[in-house]
Design an enzyme around this catalytic site. Structure first.
Site, PDB file in Angstrom:
ATOM      1  N   HIS A 126     -19.444 -12.134   2.792  1.00  0.00           N
ATOM      2  CA  HIS A 126     -18.597 -13.217   2.286  1.00  0.00           C
ATOM      3  C   HIS A 126     -19.303 -14.574   2.451  1.00  0.00           C
ATOM      4  O   HIS A 126     -18.675 -15.579   2.790  1.00  0.00           O
ATOM      5  CB  HIS A 126     -17.243 -13.260   2.993  1.00  0.00           C
ATOM      6  CG  HIS A 126     -16.406 -12.043   2.762  1.00  0.00           C
ATOM      7  ND1 HIS A 126     -15.120 -11.926   3.228  1.00  0.00           N
ATOM      8  CD2 HIS A 126     -16.652 -10.884   2.099  1.00  0.00           C
ATOM      9  CE1 HIS A 126     -14.618 -10.758   2.880  1.00  0.00           C
ATOM     10  NE2 HIS A 126     -15.543 -10.107   2.190  1.00  0.00           N
ATOM     11  N   TYR A 146     -17.366  -8.016  10.199  1.00  0.00           N
ATOM     12  CA  TYR A 146     -17.873  -7.050   9.232  1.00  0.00           C
ATOM     13  C   TYR A 146     -19.224  -6.495   9.682  1.00  0.00           C
ATOM     14  O   TYR A 146     -19.527  -5.313   9.480  1.00  0.00           O
ATOM     15  CB  TYR A 146     -18.032  -7.693   7.851  1.00  0.00           C
ATOM     16  CG  TYR A 146     -16.750  -7.861   7.086  1.00  0.00           C
ATOM     17  CD1 TYR A 146     -16.216  -6.822   6.335  1.00  0.00           C
ATOM     18  CD2 TYR A 146     -16.072  -9.070   7.086  1.00  0.00           C
ATOM     19  CE1 TYR A 146     -15.041  -6.975   5.621  1.00  0.00           C
ATOM     20  CE2 TYR A 146     -14.898  -9.243   6.375  1.00  0.00           C
ATOM     21  CZ  TYR A 146     -14.379  -8.188   5.638  1.00  0.00           C
ATOM     22  OH  TYR A 146     -13.218  -8.346   4.934  1.00  0.00           O
TER      23      TYR A 146
END
Length: 496
Positions: free
Chosen positions: A250, A257
């Site tokens: 992102h 993540y």
């Protein structure tokens, strides 16, 4: 490599496949498996198999997000669309059956479990989960399919005996997206952490199930080349690993993540290590550094608030298993079969040490090491780190290139200022940190300079700003510079 895959599936280092799985307790586990199996109402009639509808909740969520609900559908259509068995529990059941099959010597029980597995596999195929199927969208399928990849690998002997192995191999390859490994090297521009986390082991499992040894070797060679190139290709804010140890997703350093990416990637690197298909030295070294840095910006496995992304709960943590798999993968140059620094760090951090591995490392003279001391600049992350006396301090900013925060409709609605120059000191015992979610003043993060707004005005105003972004908020600054540096023989530093 196949033995390594069995070990990984069972979280064990035992050489005897029959002992790779915990002792199977027929009186309790088999009954629970039967109850779940019967819930799928599987029937075989006239050569066909059938059962209740099976679908993926992530795919169904798209319909709900677009307003397709009972207000637009009659009861029958709504039930047809939404009242389905979920893919993830199905995969977990398949893994339970596979583990139980390996964990018992009772031939009657093994036959019952094998029959359940085959019936469920045929039902899965009948529901459309087959090679070449589109099923509308494969939105985040990997999160639901992870246990299924392992289960089919573990049951390859049963699948082969009953003439389902080739069909299974093709299905796994399709849903793991194995074809991506043939992407031309000059077109690779990032490495998606979701792929590392949810599909990479499935890609390897599908390759190991290829029956033709020459074809399998071709795919393994391509996997190694693709992994090696992808790991070292992450320009700018593209996804993947950076030279300073940042893990981008992102368009930002995102350990929430990244730890999943390491959890999925490092076992595969371990399985390939020591073979002709090991990843390149450069790729190995980059991955090793990213793994080591997770221990620098955390204490007792708890990470700093400024890198929590959209999860400012104070409970975000790092993973310890990647240290183990990197230790077992050896050193980047291949000179040592055990990476002693990674092994020593794992011994320090793990909450569940495997006795056989502890004994192995101890016999090599490896013991738990001490936390690192010093100063680190992670400029891809806009982060300065300093460690000493058991504590870690982190200061972080943002710029016109690095976002200040991430907010979703259901997450981090008040976290706008979390990286406005925040300075956090995380003590040796993270339970004693200053942050407390309940009653926290979201406009007064330590060290920040921020407009003081009442809570109702801090609540993010989420917008769909274009056709390819989600409903989210990720704000940038007008200032282009944000960075840290070390000075005074790298023991001190500053964030600008």
């Amino acid at each position: 490599m196949t033995v390594n895959y069995y070990e990984w599936c069972s979280h064990s280092s035992c050489e005897n496949r029959a002992l790779l799985f915990q002792s199977f307790r027929e009186s309790t586990q088999l009954e629970a498996i039967r109850d779940q199996y019967y819930g799928y109402q599987i029937k075989r009639e006239h050569g066909q198999v059938s059962g209740i509808p099976l679908d993926n909740t992530n795919r169904l969520k798209i319909f709900l997000d677009k307003g397709v609900n009972k207000g637009l559908l009659d009861d029958q259509a709504s039930d047809l669309l939404f009242k389905n068995a979920d893919l993830k529990p199905y995969g977990e059941l398949m893994m339970d059956i596979a583990s139980a099959w390996h964990g018992t010597d009772n031939e009657v029980t093994r036959e019952e479990l094998a029959t359940m597995f085959i019936n469920l596999a045929d039902y899965f195929d009948d529901q459309g989960f087959a090679y070449g199927s589109s099923l509308g969208t494969v939105h985040h399928f990997g999160y639901s399919l992870r246990p299924l990849f392992k289960a089919h690998f573990l049951m390859q002997d049963v699948l082969n005996e009953r003439n389902r192995l080739e069909r299974t191999q093709q299905m796994l390859s399709w849903f793991a997206g194995a074809g991506r490994i043939f992407e031309p090297a000059d077109q690779i521009d990032s490495f998606n952490i979701d792929v590392m986390n949810t599909q990479l082991q499935g890609i390897l499992a599908s390759i190991l199930l290829i029956s033709d040894s020459n074809e399998q070797a071709r795919w393994l060679s391509q996997l190694s080349q693709w992994l090696s190139t992808s790991l070292v290709t992450s320009p700018g804010t593209a996804g993947g690993f950076k030279e300073d140890g940042s893990m981008f997703h992102h368009s930002q350093h995102y350990p929430a993540y990244g730890k999943g990416g390491l959890r999925g990637l490092t076992p595969v690197v371990y399985m390939l290590s020591g073979t002709d298909y090991a990843i390149s030295q450069e790729a190995h070294a980059l991955l090793r550094n990213a793994t080591l840095m997770t221990a620098v910006y955390a204490n007792q496995n708890t990470t700093l608030m400024s890198i929590a992304g959209r999860h400012p709960t104070g409970k975000e943590s790092m993973e310890t298993d990647p240290f183990l798999y990197m230790a077992l993968s050896g050193t980047p140059d291949g000179g040592q079969t055990i990476d002693q620094e990674m092994a020593a760090t794992w011994l320090r951090l793990t909450d569940s040490p495997a006795p056989a591995l502890v004994d192995k490392f101890t016999s090599m003279g490896i013991s738990a090491n001490q936390p690192a001391v010093g100063n680190w600049s992670m400029n891809y992350a806009g982060l300065a780190l300093h460690r000493r006396d058991g504590w870690v301090a982190g200061a972080r900013g943002f710029s016109r290139y690095l976002v200040s925060h991430e907010t979703y409709a259901n997450a981090n609605r008040y976290g706008r200022y979390i990286n406005y120059g925040i300075l956090e000191i995380l003590p040796e015992n993270p339970d004693n940190r200053a942050f407390s979610h309940d009653g926290w003043n979201w406009a007064r993060w330590p060290g920040t300079t921020a407009v003081q707004l009442p809570v109702d005005q801090l609540n993010a105003d989420l917008l769909n700003v274009d056709t390819f972004s989600g409903l989210e908020e990720m704000l940038l600054s007008t200032q282009s510079f944000n960075g840290a540096c070390n000075y005074s023989a790298p023991s001190k530093g500053v964030l600008l």
